[in-house]
Design an enzyme around this catalytic site. Structure first.
Site, mmCIF file in Angstrom:
data_model
loop_
_atom_site.group_PDB
_atom_site.id
_atom_site.type_symbol
_atom_site.label_atom_id
_atom_site.label_comp_id
_atom_site.label_asym_id
_atom_site.label_seq_id
_atom_site.Cartn_x
_atom_site.Cartn_y
_atom_site.Cartn_z
ATOM 1 N NE ARG A 16 -0.392 0.892 4.828
ATOM 2 C CZ ARG A 16 -0.762 0.814 6.100
ATOM 3 N NH1 ARG A 16 -1.851 0.152 6.429
ATOM 4 N NH2 ARG A 16 -0.052 1.399 7.039
ATOM 5 N N GLY A 17 0.237 2.408 -0.069
ATOM 6 C CA GLY A 17 0.945 3.681 0.068
ATOM 7 C C GLY A 17 2.008 3.883 -0.995
ATOM 8 C CB ILE A 18 5.389 5.455 -0.774
ATOM 9 C CG1 ILE A 18 4.946 6.848 -0.313
ATOM 10 C CG2 ILE A 18 6.628 5.562 -1.667
ATOM 11 C CD1 ILE A 18 5.924 7.533 0.641
ATOM 12 C CG ASP A 37 3.265 -4.948 3.147
ATOM 13 O OD1 ASP A 37 3.497 -3.873 2.567
ATOM 14 O OD2 ASP A 37 2.807 -5.014 4.309
ATOM 15 C CB VAL A 64 11.700 -5.719 6.752
ATOM 16 C CG1 VAL A 64 11.134 -5.844 5.347
ATOM 17 C CG2 VAL A 64 11.086 -4.541 7.497
ATOM 18 C CE1 TYR A 155 9.055 7.110 10.231
ATOM 19 C CE2 TYR A 155 9.366 9.487 10.112
ATOM 20 C CZ TYR A 155 9.090 8.276 9.491
ATOM 21 O OH TYR A 155 8.848 8.243 8.128
ATOM 22 C CE LYS A 159 11.687 6.242 7.780
ATOM 23 N NZ LYS A 159 11.691 5.195 6.756
ATOM 24 C CG ASP A 189 -3.225 12.006 1.268
ATOM 25 O OD1 ASP A 189 -3.325 11.360 2.337
ATOM 26 O OD2 ASP A 189 -4.165 12.637 0.754
HETATM 27 N N1 LIG Z 1 3.938 9.165 3.840
HETATM 28 C C1 LIG Z 1 4.866 10.073 4.119
HETATM 29 O O1 LIG Z 1 4.560 11.280 4.216
HETATM 30 C C2 LIG Z 1 6.305 9.668 4.295
HETATM 31 C C3 LIG Z 1 7.220 10.704 4.495
HETATM 32 C C4 LIG Z 1 8.554 10.376 4.661
HETATM 33 C C5 LIG Z 1 8.964 9.065 4.618
HETATM 34 N N2 LIG Z 1 8.049 8.078 4.436
HETATM 35 C C6 LIG Z 1 8.555 6.713 4.403
HETATM 36 O O2 LIG Z 1 8.137 6.098 3.191
HETATM 37 C C7 LIG Z 1 7.932 4.701 3.415
HETATM 38 C C8 LIG Z 1 6.513 4.310 2.988
HETATM 39 O O3 LIG Z 1 5.593 5.099 3.743
HETATM 40 P P1 LIG Z 1 4.018 5.087 3.495
HETATM 41 O O4 LIG Z 1 3.553 6.440 3.836
HETATM 42 O O5 LIG Z 1 3.686 4.476 2.190
HETATM 43 O O6 LIG Z 1 3.572 4.095 4.699
HETATM 44 P P2 LIG Z 1 2.306 3.125 4.839
HETATM 45 O O7 LIG Z 1 2.146 2.855 6.296
HETATM 46 O O8 LIG Z 1 1.149 3.701 4.118
HETATM 47 O O9 LIG Z 1 2.807 1.810 4.103
HETATM 48 C C9 LIG Z 1 3.918 1.109 4.644
HETATM 49 C C10 LIG Z 1 3.881 -0.326 4.213
HETATM 50 O O10 LIG Z 1 4.961 -0.997 4.888
HETATM 51 C C11 LIG Z 1 4.461 -2.221 5.416
HETATM 52 N N3 LIG Z 1 5.247 -2.642 6.582
HETATM 53 C C12 LIG Z 1 5.281 -2.086 7.811
HETATM 54 N N4 LIG Z 1 6.062 -2.800 8.615
HETATM 55 C C13 LIG Z 1 6.535 -3.838 7.889
HETATM 56 C C14 LIG Z 1 7.383 -4.927 8.172
HETATM 57 N N5 LIG Z 1 7.892 -5.127 9.399
HETATM 58 N N6 LIG Z 1 7.678 -5.799 7.183
HETATM 59 C C15 LIG Z 1 7.159 -5.628 5.939
HETATM 60 N N7 LIG Z 1 6.326 -4.633 5.614
HETATM 61 C C16 LIG Z 1 6.018 -3.751 6.582
HETATM 62 C C17 LIG Z 1 3.021 -1.912 5.788
HETATM 63 O O11 LIG Z 1 2.262 -3.099 5.960
HETATM 64 C C18 LIG Z 1 2.582 -1.046 4.621
HETATM 65 O O12 LIG Z 1 2.112 -1.817 3.551
HETATM 66 C C19 LIG Z 1 8.205 4.461 4.907
HETATM 67 O O13 LIG Z 1 9.543 4.042 5.079
HETATM 68 C C20 LIG Z 1 8.021 5.840 5.509
HETATM 69 O O14 LIG Z 1 8.732 5.994 6.709
HETATM 70 C C21 LIG Z 1 6.721 8.352 4.273
#
Ligand SMILES: NC(=O)c1ccc[n+]([C@@H]2O[C@H](COP(=O)([O-])OP(=O)(O)OC[C@H]3O[C@@H](n4cnc5c(N)ncnc54)[C@H](O)[C@@H]3O)[C@@H](O)[C@H]2O)c1
Length: 259
Positions: A16-18, A37, A64, A155, A159, A189
């Site tokens: 999901r997400g990014i 995931d 992970v 957090y 990072k 988002d």
């Molecule tokens: N959304 C933001 O604004 C933002 C900003 C800066 C950095 N990030 C980084 O970008 C990355 C993705 O963020 P996002 O917003 O899509 O997050 P999200 O929570 O929407 O998605 C994260 C995904 O990682 C998976 N995940 C979590 N723990 C896990 C594990 N132990 N093993 C395997 N999968 C696991 C979740 O199940 C999920 O599918 C992350 O590293 C986050 O820290 C996000």
């Protein structure tokens, strides 16, 4: 666009997400994509959605934070597709806690996923990249890794560690023709931001949704990012167009941070 044709990519947190946007962009660019995931059902759904693309996808159940789960997941991809060329260490978790509320358990979990997950997934994939004569690793840090923020000590520090890990691994693996870079998103988002917004609502005594609106308008480009805004540069970093780029952290944040 077939910049990744013939490549095998493993994307952690790809359900999901990014991560999902990266899986879609990589598959559209021709890569075979392993969607790794914790959320097995969502990973299957994402992999199924890649079926019509050039590359296609497979779902891999992976935590992970658990070395044996990483080993099993990487082995499954190698068995299915013969090796791995691209690793995206995107899986990450966020939690807010003021100094009086930080728990050892939460500290450990954020470090296990965000830091150990990055290091040990790379460790598991590097032998395959070496066998194939090279590869690319893209790690996920954050603008939070560029500067500390109140109530986000753990957090932010995880990072910051990812930026350092990216630099060290890039130098160590340059001789193996493995490039290692990182992406530092700003405010994107995704489901993670729903959690961030809810936690800020509590800490800053705001109605739900307000923090999201505030951070969006504060971005120089005037809005929160869409996951696809991050996926496009992630394709670039994995492609041969970025062949002379390693050890870098690329800000993808609408102008929030300048370096
Ligand atoms: N959304 C933001 O604004 C933002 C900003 C800066 C950095 N990030 C980084 O970008 C990355 C993705 O963020 P996002 O917003 O899509 O997050 P999200 O929570 O929407 O998605 C994260 C995904 O990682 C998976 N995940 C979590 N723990 C896990 C594990 N132990 N093993 C395997 N999968 C696991 C979740 O199940 C999920 O599918 C992350 O590293 C986050 O820290 C996000």
């Amino acid at each position: 666009m077939t910049k990744l044709e013939g490549k095998v990519a493993l994307v952690t947190g790809g359900a999901r997400g990014i991560g999902r946007a990266i899986c879609e962009a990589y598959a559209a660019a021709g890569a075979k994509v392993a969607v790794a995931d914790l959320l097995e059902e969502d990973a299957k759904e994402t992999a199924t959605a890649l079926a019509g693309t050039i590359g296609g996808g497979m779902a891999v159940a992976m935590d992970v934070a658990d070395p044996s789960s990483i080993t099993a997941g990487v082995a499954a991809v190698e068995e299915a597709w013969g090796g791995i060329d691209i690793l995206v260490n995107n899986a990450g978790i966020f939690n807010m806690a003021s100094i009086d509320r930080i728990t050892f358990e939460d500290y450990r979990r954020q470090y296990d996923v965000n830091v150990a997950g990055t290091v040990f997934t790379a460790q598991a994939v590097v032998p395959s990249m070496r066998k194939r004569g090279g590869g690319v690793i893209v790690n996920f840090t954050s603008q939070a890794g560029r500067r500390g923020e109140p109530n986000i000590t753990i957090y932010c520090s995880t990072k910051a560690a990812v930026i350092s890990i990216t630099q060290s691994l890039a130098l160590e693996l340059a001789g193996d023709n493995i490039r290692v870079n990182a992406i530092a998103p700003g405010v994107i988002d995704t489901p993670m931001w729903d959690l961030v917004d809810a936690q800020f609502a509590e800490y800053e005594n705001k109605p739900k949704g307000q923090k999201k609106r505030e951070v969006g308008t504060a971005v120089p480009l005037g809005r929160m990012g869409d996951p696809r805004d991050v996926a496009a540069p992630c394709v670039f970093l994995a492609s041969d167009d970025a062949r002379y780029i390693t050890a870098q952290t690329l800000n993808v944040d609408g102008g929030n941070w300048m370096s």
